[in-house]
Write an enzyme that holds these catalytic residues in place. Sequence first.
Site, mmCIF file in Angstrom:
data_model
loop_
_atom_site.group_PDB
_atom_site.id
_atom_site.type_symbol
_atom_site.label_atom_id
_atom_site.label_comp_id
_atom_site.label_asym_id
_atom_site.label_seq_id
_atom_site.Cartn_x
_atom_site.Cartn_y
_atom_site.Cartn_z
ATOM 1 N N GLY A 1 6.306 31.413 151.680
ATOM 2 C CA GLY A 1 5.172 31.751 152.219
ATOM 3 C C GLY A 1 3.990 31.736 151.272
ATOM 4 O O GLY A 1 4.361 31.173 149.894
ATOM 5 N N GLY B 1 0.169 33.595 149.923
ATOM 6 C CA GLY B 1 -0.886 34.525 150.293
ATOM 7 C C GLY B 1 -2.197 34.489 149.359
ATOM 8 O O GLY B 1 -2.299 33.547 148.551
ATOM 9 N N MET C 1 -2.338 35.627 146.137
ATOM 10 C CA MET C 1 -1.915 35.429 144.904
ATOM 11 C C MET C 1 -1.435 34.138 144.550
ATOM 12 O O MET C 1 -1.292 33.562 143.362
ATOM 13 C CB MET C 1 -1.055 36.793 144.454
ATOM 14 C CG MET C 1 -1.504 38.132 144.281
ATOM 15 S SD MET C 1 -0.720 39.201 143.670
ATOM 16 C CE MET C 1 -0.595 38.558 141.963
ATOM 17 N N VAL D 1 5.040 31.332 147.390
ATOM 18 C CA VAL D 1 6.345 32.125 147.071
ATOM 19 C C VAL D 1 7.490 31.212 147.423
ATOM 20 O O VAL D 1 7.552 30.528 148.670
ATOM 21 C CB VAL D 1 6.679 33.683 147.623
ATOM 22 C CG1 VAL D 1 7.945 34.122 147.172
ATOM 23 C CG2 VAL D 1 5.318 34.332 147.500
ATOM 24 N N LYS E 1 7.238 33.481 142.449
ATOM 25 C CA LYS E 1 5.830 33.355 143.026
ATOM 26 C C LYS E 1 4.946 32.705 142.005
ATOM 27 O O LYS E 1 4.778 32.921 140.850
ATOM 28 C CB LYS E 1 5.163 34.915 143.132
ATOM 29 C CG LYS E 1 3.834 34.958 143.618
ATOM 30 C CD LYS E 1 3.561 36.428 143.844
ATOM 31 C CE LYS E 1 4.045 36.824 145.152
ATOM 32 N NZ LYS E 1 3.540 38.089 145.686
ATOM 33 N N ASP F 1 -0.821 48.255 146.113
ATOM 34 C CA ASP F 1 -1.374 47.251 147.125
ATOM 35 C C ASP F 1 0.050 47.457 148.242
ATOM 36 O O ASP F 1 0.420 46.523 148.828
ATOM 37 C CB ASP F 1 -1.228 45.839 146.767
ATOM 38 C CG ASP F 1 -1.883 44.950 147.573
ATOM 39 O OD1 ASP F 1 -2.657 45.479 148.679
ATOM 40 O OD2 ASP F 1 -1.441 43.542 147.352
#
Length: 633
Positions: free
Chosen positions: A62, A64, A66, A69, A84, A178
């Site tokens: 996936g 996101g 940042m 991954v 990541k 977070d």
Amino acid sequence: MKCPQCQTDNLPDSRFCHKCATPLPQDTSNIISLTESFQAYIRELSRGTVFAGRYEVIEELGKGGMGRVYRVFDQKLQEVVALKLLNPEISFNSKAVDRFRNELRFARKISHRNVVKLYDLGEEGFTHYITMEHVDGENLKRFIKRSGQLTPAKAVHLALQVSEGLTEAHHLGVVHRDLKPQNIMIDPEGNARVLDFGIARFTDSEPLTASGVMIGTPEYMSPEQIDMKEVDARTDIYALGIILFEMLTGRVPFEGETPISIALQHKSRPPRNPRELNPQIDPALAGIILKCLEKDRGRRYQTAKDLTADLSRVLQGMPTTEVNAAKRASAGSREITVTFRLRKLLIPGLVVLVLGAAVAARFLFFKPAAPAKSHVVVRSESVPGPPPAPSRERSESGLWSRLSGEAKKYINPDELSKMKDAQYVMESLKKVVMSDPGLSQSLDRAIEKTKEVKKHEEEGRLDLAQQSRRESQTQMQELMRLVAQRQEVQSAKDDMHRAKALAEQASPSRKNLLFLVAHGEESSAEDAVLQNDFSGAKTLYGVLKKVYRLSQGCPNDQACLKALQGYTAGLVREVNSLDRRRIDPWTYDFAGEIIRQAEAFHGQKQLENAAASYIQAAFLYEKIKEQASPLTN
């Protein structure tokens, strides 16, 4: 720095006015061109490539805010890990990288069953990356979207696990910063695993960009984060309160069209009592959530340990059946509760240990029955055939059809206004389902709501009457869903009995191996029905139907076992042809272990146990086929 709009003083490095949300002027004198560096930055990885000289890319999991991954194979450690790959705007922030390196020293010390372990921060050229433990499963956000509102027991069970993980992390001085459902994985055993501890240190000093775009997920940010104040353990507690609210209601407490509008609600708007959205929530549990969501962190739980204690008390006060169901493993999108019984518990010691650990983690297979219930295969000409189906069983299909028709009358919107008629229909249904505890409980809840409607109407509280009417309709729709599943089970059971009758006619004087083993396993399907595991019961009845058919052409026990082996081998071929991404790996591996156990029994000439094991493996492979089918997902 003064805000040009409201003249409020802000911190020198602020990018956004904390009072009126106006973007503040930024000093751009020290900004340099990073074109060449960005060109050298690796933005994504291709499957099969080896990154940083050791990580072989298996697949992308996936992406996101940042970065992306990946699931990779670490050639040095010889194991699968998650990697990541950080976005360039993060990689080129040297202060953030240094800050995270310091945080990593503490985050790596977290060793807890509900926390995903963080390994390292690496650098390859201009690219920074993070490696961590890889966890199979799905994140809590997707779990909530798929499941809708979670049961209170399931929600508390997961929240308790997250809280226990937070307790350990906070003890070591690490705050998540977070916490959100996207950062909580639900593993194949149904347990919560918290991701990304310490990673938020990359961005937590800059929640807003120069253009006013918020970094992070505003739905789960605490008031102190929005004010850019120092965070502590109580920030994570606030986020967990929101997550618990969402699990129980299917929505977050604060929603808006823009991140800023959501952020302002966190600062000034009190949350709704979650019981307004889900009346099934216990008042004590609602109180826990609201305490987590206090604007003033001095009024929240001061430690995750205190929160854990209160969640434990609430869970202990729930019905045992609900708690056990909440703790049950998550098999893809469904739960399998069918329990099989081996006839002779002469399993080699090592296999007992292996299977015992697996059973404790996932299903309840190989559970030794009490002596009175154990199925002992007796080879005798005098073994009676299957008893004729009792009259209740013969009329069950008609019973469920009648129940379905009566319930549909109630669900019709035109009938909803006639609460007197509705109550009469429901009381009639009560007599029909009295013998089925699952359906009876669902109907009881609907009847209770109809009584509330009448009471509210008599008191002139029409808004509450309308709400109770809607809730009653929801309960009836749930009843209809159970009725539909129950009718499918009855149809599968009828099909099995027809196959069984034909098998008995084929050999009226002597029941062969497959007939006797299948007959013994019928009680496993009946047990599943009693637990409202209609899906598992339907599948098992289908397997037993095929076994009865196979028994018709078996001249001896060895031929019976060979036919059963052929059936399971065919299922293995079918499963192996499916898209592996849609297959639950735990169930697949466990089915393979059962096959090996069956072969071991066969080698020891324990034919009854071998046949029972093959049937159990067939059941698992049939469930895998169901779960991998696009029509059932």
